[in-house]
Design a protein around this motif. Structure first.
Motif, PDB file in Angstrom:
ATOM      1  N   UNK A   1      39.049  36.537  48.156  1.00 41.17           N
ATOM      2  CA  UNK A   1      38.594  37.646  47.327  1.00 41.17           C
ATOM      3  C   UNK A   1      37.372  37.191  46.548  1.00 41.17           C
ATOM      4  N   UNK A   2      36.395  38.081  46.362  1.00 38.08           N
ATOM      5  CA  UNK A   2      35.226  37.737  45.552  1.00 38.08           C
ATOM      6  C   UNK A   2      34.675  38.998  44.884  1.00 38.08           C
ATOM      7  N   UNK A   3      33.943  38.786  43.813  1.00 43.68           N
ATOM      8  CA  UNK A   3      33.300  39.883  43.104  1.00 43.68           C
ATOM      9  C   UNK A   3      31.893  40.062  43.650  1.00 43.68           C
ATOM     10  N   UNK A   4      31.572  41.266  44.076  1.00 42.41           N
ATOM     11  CA  UNK A   4      30.250  41.579  44.613  1.00 42.41           C
ATOM     12  C   UNK A   4      29.340  42.050  43.487  1.00 42.41           C
TER      13      UNK A   4
ATOM     14  N   UNK B   1      40.104  50.500  30.395  1.00 45.60           N
ATOM     15  CA  UNK B   1      39.506  49.276  29.894  1.00 45.60           C
ATOM     16  C   UNK B   1      40.588  48.303  29.445  1.00 45.60           C
ATOM     17  N   UNK B   2      40.480  47.056  29.884  1.00 44.26           N
ATOM     18  CA  UNK B   2      41.424  46.012  29.511  1.00 44.26           C
ATOM     19  C   UNK B   2      42.618  45.889  30.432  1.00 44.26           C
ATOM     20  N   UNK B   3      42.821  46.850  31.320  1.00 43.51           N
ATOM     21  CA  UNK B   3      43.941  46.774  32.250  1.00 43.51           C
ATOM     22  C   UNK B   3      43.636  45.785  33.375  1.00 43.51           C
ATOM     23  N   UNK B   4      44.682  45.363  34.037  1.00 45.75           N
ATOM     24  CA  UNK B   4      44.556  44.447  35.173  1.00 45.75           C
ATOM     25  C   UNK B   4      44.690  45.249  36.460  1.00 45.75           C
ATOM     26  N   UNK B   5      43.717  45.081  37.354  1.00 44.53           N
ATOM     27  CA  UNK B   5      43.767  45.731  38.664  1.00 44.53           C
ATOM     28  C   UNK B   5      44.488  44.804  39.642  1.00 44.53           C
ATOM     29  N   UNK B   6      45.483  45.329  40.332  1.00 45.65           N
ATOM     30  CA  UNK B   6      46.201  44.570  41.353  1.00 45.65           C
ATOM     31  C   UNK B   6      45.531  44.792  42.701  1.00 45.65           C
ATOM     32  N   UNK B   7      45.221  43.699  43.388  1.00 50.27           N
ATOM     33  CA  UNK B   7      44.553  43.749  44.687  1.00 50.27           C
ATOM     34  C   UNK B   7      45.531  43.245  45.741  1.00 50.27           C
ATOM     35  N   UNK B   8      45.626  43.960  46.864  1.00 49.10           N
ATOM     36  CA  UNK B   8      46.633  43.622  47.860  1.00 49.10           C
ATOM     37  C   UNK B   8      46.030  43.616  49.256  1.00 49.10           C
ATOM     38  N   UNK B   9      46.047  42.455  49.899  1.00 44.83           N
ATOM     39  CA  UNK B   9      45.560  42.327  51.264  1.00 44.83           C
ATOM     40  C   UNK B   9      46.673  41.998  52.242  1.00 44.83           C
TER      41      UNK B   9
ATOM     42  N   UNK C   1      44.658  34.109  47.804  1.00 44.25           N
ATOM     43  CA  UNK C   1      45.978  34.546  48.243  1.00 44.25           C
ATOM     44  C   UNK C   1      45.918  36.004  48.691  1.00 44.25           C
ATOM     45  N   UNK C   2      46.980  36.464  49.328  1.00 49.31           N
ATOM     46  CA  UNK C   2      47.007  37.848  49.826  1.00 49.31           C
ATOM     47  C   UNK C   2      46.946  38.854  48.688  1.00 49.31           C
ATOM     48  N   UNK C   3      47.514  38.495  47.552  1.00 47.92           N
ATOM     49  CA  UNK C   3      47.504  39.382  46.399  1.00 47.92           C
ATOM     50  C   UNK C   3      46.753  38.706  45.261  1.00 47.92           C
ATOM     51  N   UNK C   4      45.801  39.423  44.705  1.00 46.20           N
ATOM     52  CA  UNK C   4      44.999  38.902  43.599  1.00 46.20           C
ATOM     53  C   UNK C   4      45.025  39.914  42.457  1.00 46.20           C
ATOM     54  N   UNK C   5      44.455  39.522  41.334  1.00 45.75           N
ATOM     55  CA  UNK C   5      44.364  40.447  40.205  1.00 45.75           C
ATOM     56  C   UNK C   5      43.013  40.273  39.518  1.00 45.75           C
TER      57      UNK C   5
ATOM     58  N   UNK D   1      39.122  36.870  37.866  1.00 46.48           N
ATOM     59  CA  UNK D   1      39.714  37.138  39.170  1.00 46.48           C
ATOM     60  C   UNK D   1      40.723  36.028  39.446  1.00 46.48           C
ATOM     61  N   UNK D   2      41.998  36.383  39.489  1.00 49.20           N
ATOM     62  CA  UNK D   2      43.069  35.404  39.701  1.00 49.20           C
ATOM     63  C   UNK D   2      43.655  35.569  41.095  1.00 49.20           C
TER      64      UNK D   2
END
Length: 85
Positions: free
Chosen positions: A26-29, A3-11, A44-48, A39-40
């Motif tokens: 990127x979008x939240x379903x 909880x509270x951590x940032x998830x790194x997303x990589x495309x 871009x290819x990499x989001x958080x 969602x930042x």
């Protein structure tokens, strides 16, 4: 993640067979009830994703080569409270 951590997303492994430049979306379903995540870098290819509630967050990535959208790719990020046993 906790909880509270940032998830790194990589495309960044996305590619076009004709080497056309790609755009990313990127979008939240779905998100946990009561959550207001951030969602930042959604274009871009990499989001958080900044999480703020326990539960599953489903995130979608669509890539476009200027003509066609890719098939969607989804990931579920499960947030847990490390203080709960």
């Amino acid at each position: 993640i906790n909880l509270g951590e940032i998830a790194s997303l990589n495309g960044r492994d996305s590619h076009d067979p004709e080497s056309k430049p790609l755009t990313y979306r990127w979008s939240l379903v779905s998100i946990p009830i009561g959550s207001h995540p951030q969602l930042s870098g959604a274009e871009s290819a990499q989001a958080s994703l900044q999480t703020d509630a326990v539960g599953p967050y489903t995130v979608r990535l669509m890539v476009n080569d200027g003509v066609h959208d890719s098939l969607e790719d989804q990931i579920v990020i499960t947030v847990v409270d490390p203080n709960e046993n």
